[in-house]
Structure formats: structure tokens, C-alpha cells
Design an enzyme around this catalytic site. Sequence first.
Site, PDB file in Angstrom:
ATOM      1  N   CYS A   1      17.845 -91.739 -20.992  1.00 54.01           N
ATOM      2  CA  CYS A   1      17.047 -92.723 -21.738  1.00 54.01           C
ATOM      3  C   CYS A   1      15.674 -92.194 -22.097  1.00 54.01           C
ATOM      4  CB  CYS A   1      16.878 -94.007 -20.929  1.00 54.01           C
ATOM      5  SG  CYS A   1      18.438 -94.780 -20.527  1.00 54.01           S
TER       6      CYS A   1
ATOM      7  N   HIS B   1      11.299 -71.564 -11.878  1.00 50.22           N
ATOM      8  CA  HIS B   1      10.622 -72.828 -11.508  1.00 50.22           C
ATOM      9  C   HIS B   1      11.501 -73.766 -10.686  1.00 50.22           C
ATOM     10  CE1 HIS B   1      12.061 -75.930 -14.537  1.00 50.22           C
ATOM     11  NE2 HIS B   1      12.532 -74.837 -15.099  1.00 50.22           N
TER      12      HIS B   1
HETATM   13  C1  LIG Z   1      16.802 -76.313 -15.063  1.00 51.12           C
HETATM   14  C2  LIG Z   1      18.144 -75.827 -15.394  1.00 51.12           C
HETATM   15  C3  LIG Z   1      18.368 -74.980 -16.497  1.00 51.12           C
HETATM   16  C4  LIG Z   1      17.280 -74.616 -17.457  1.00 51.12           C
HETATM   17  O1  LIG Z   1      16.339 -73.733 -16.922  1.00 51.12           O
HETATM   18  P1  LIG Z   1      14.932 -73.546 -17.655  1.00 51.12           P
HETATM   19  O2  LIG Z   1      14.278 -72.433 -16.930  1.00 51.12           O
HETATM   20  O3  LIG Z   1      14.204 -74.839 -17.528  1.00 51.12           O
HETATM   21  O4  LIG Z   1      15.246 -73.185 -19.076  1.00 51.12           O
HETATM   22  C5  LIG Z   1      19.653 -74.531 -16.719  1.00 51.12           C
HETATM   23  N1  LIG Z   1      20.657 -74.863 -15.896  1.00 51.12           N
HETATM   24  C6  LIG Z   1      20.485 -75.665 -14.834  1.00 51.12           C
HETATM   25  C7  LIG Z   1      21.643 -75.972 -13.947  1.00 51.12           C
HETATM   26  C8  LIG Z   1      19.223 -76.175 -14.548  1.00 51.12           C
HETATM   27  O5  LIG Z   1      19.062 -76.984 -13.501  1.00 51.12           O
END
Ligand SMILES: *Cc1c(COP(=O)(O)O)cnc(C)c1O
Length: 394
Positions: free
Chosen positions: A323, A200
Site C-alpha cells: 500500500c 545494508h
Molecule cells: C533488499 C533485498 C534486495 C535488494 O537489495 P538492494 O541492495 O536494496 O538493491 C533483493 N533481494 C532481497 C531478498 C532483498 O531483501
Amino acid sequence: MIYADNAATTRMSETAIQTMTSLMNENWGNPSSLYVHGQKAKEALEKAREEIASVIGANAREILFTSGGSEADNQIILSAAGLGEKNGKKHIISSAFEHHAVLHTLKKLEREGFEITLLDVHENGIVDPSQVEDAIRDDTCLVTIMYANNEIGTIQPIRKIGEICRRKHVLFHTDAVQAIGHIPVDVAADNIDLLSASAHKFHGPKGVGFLYAKKGIRLQSLIEGGAQERGLRAGTENVPGIAAMAAALKEAQEGMETAAAHQKKMRDKLIEGLKQIPHCALNGDAARRLPGNVNFCFEGIEGESLLLLLDDKGICASSGSACTSGSLDPSHVLLAIGRVHDVAHGSLRLSIGETITEEEADYIIRSVREVVEYLRGFSPIWRDLMSGKKEFIL
Ligand SMILES: *Cc1c(COP(=O)(O)O)cnc(C)c1O
């Protein structure tokens, strides 16, 4: 609406949506089933694995599908810790500004008797490879440093750090969630042993990700159950999500150069425009940062109020502060680069996408200027700063 929060999540691409729905409509069988309908799903799964592997310079067998970046981080770190423990090595090196999926997993290991060294990050938001080298000990089993930071966008010297780890025979993991699909990542050239990614963040669906584990590194399973993913990740595979992730990644990779060039131009325009606001500072190195990341601190205001007023103007952005999650602690990333609490509270992250226009960038600059000025108009901290009761930091 202007969406400038792509570091939080991205909109699914049309290609990813189409890939996903076509699998849901047609190849919805269980990939473990032996009849043709199941085997078609299996084919889609393996095709996705190959496509993803080829984008990052890996072999298909080195790719494991997960529910996202957090799961990948957990599985990799716990596996490396398990391997280390077997050899009496219980020391792990990381940095103070990692994602919580890494930091909280390390905390858990610390409670179990591991020793964790969290490296300081320089004011520019970049870990110095020599810090890593100096921290490596005989009992170090893992170095985990993120590829690019999710708040301030700084890109780490991963290739150098990987080279040091290889020379010292220490496993090297990188959380590449913010980098994959945005800047070139090649596990072989970058000397990476273990890597985490999430769909995502590059226009794929939520709840799906992948990890890379170099051939020969034995992972542990986090979930008990069936023999999916070679026994390393039980549970029926999210075939539509995985196929959509591969489609999104391929698309992002193909369009990367063009997208990055445009984003960089818009990023630098935003930085130039926002720099004109008095008593503010850019967070993180100006050049060694993700093409879409802009992060500022404005003295005398609260990031939360800034976000709400920007929302009223149709701009979706984010603040470094936590926050929203009910805690008043400022961002651990901004504290790690040496911002004091008061200043860290007044932060703004704009993570722009490929489609942002000049007009939108101008509108963002105008809006942020107006809102900062407005908020300072009734901020007691600002009043104290202006009257000389308190000293300006920025
Ligand atoms: C978004 C993010 C995650 C977590 O990924 P998810 O698919 O939302 O569990 C881990 N590390 C970094 C650097 C992120 O930006």
C-alpha cells in the site's frame, strides 16, 4: 524507538562506519591510478574482495562488486539468460515469491521471448526441491530461488536444489540478500553457481553489494564504460562502501552464532505472545525461518493502520502489503503461500535485530495486542465476522 524492520535495512555497525570514514579520510584515491595513493585504495578493494570470498567459501576472483542486491540480481539473471540463448535454451525456473528485483527481471525476459516457470510455494513458504526437478527441461538455462524470503523469512532447501541443478547441468542462482550475514552460506557446500548479496542487510552501507559467479561462468556487463571489475562493471569503485561492507560481513559472520541464538529466542517469544491474539496466523514455517523474522496475519484489520499505530508507540515494523507504494495489492509473497486478499491485507512483519531485549519483546507483544483489538473495534469486516455475516478464515 524499537527498530524491528531489519529486513528492510539495518543500522550500520560501528566497525563499518569507522572503516568507511577512515577510507574517506585517508585512502580516498582512485583505485585505477598508478601512484601510491591510488594503489592504497586498490589494496583496500582487493582486501575486501578476499575477506568476502572467504566468508562464503569462494575465490576472490569470483566476487564482483555492485551497487546492491538489485543490480546483482539483474546482472546475474540477464547474463545467465544471454548464455542460455546462445545455446538455444530460453526457459527459466523461479518461484512466485521472489524479490521484485528477480521477478521484474524475469518479466522483462519473458517479453523478450523467454519462457518463465514460477513455482508455487507451499503454505509453509518453502519450495520443494522435487518441484524444481520436475520443472527442469532440456531448454532450461537457469534456476533462480532465493535463499531466504524477505517477507516471511522462510529458508529454502538451497543445498538440495543446487544439487539437482548440478546433476541436470543447469545454472543455479540464489538471491541470498536476506541470508548472508545471518545464517551460514557456503557456495561450495550449497552447490551455488551464482549468488547476490547486499551490504545494508547485514549492517553495512546502502548502495553497495556483491555477486558471486562460479569460475568459468561468463557474466555480461550492465554498464558500459571503463575496465573496472575486469570489464564487467564499469564505474569507479565505491571503495569506502566496499571496504565497509567487508568489515560488516566479517563482523556479522564472527558474531553469527551468538546473535542467531538470541534472536531465535526473542523470535519464538514474539511468536508465542502474538499467537494468543484471536484469529491470527503465523506466516511461513515456524522453525525453518530466519532467526529474526516474525510475520503474522490478523483477520479483520488493515496492516497499514496497524503500522501507523505501532509507529505511535515507537515501534518500527512493516506490513507485507504494498500500500505504501500507492498500490492496494496485497503482498505477492502472502498470496503465493495461499493467503486470500482480505487476510493478506492484515499482515505484520517484525524483523528483529541482535540487540533486542526481553523487555522490548514484551512491549511489542503488548502493543500489537492493544492495537489489533483497538482496530477491530471499528472495523466493518470484523463486525461482519463477529455477527456471522462473514466467515472467519483464520
Ligand atoms: C533488499 C533485498 C534486495 C535488494 O537489495 P538492494 O541492495 O536494496 O538493491 C533483493 N533481494 C532481497 C531478498 C532483498 O531483501
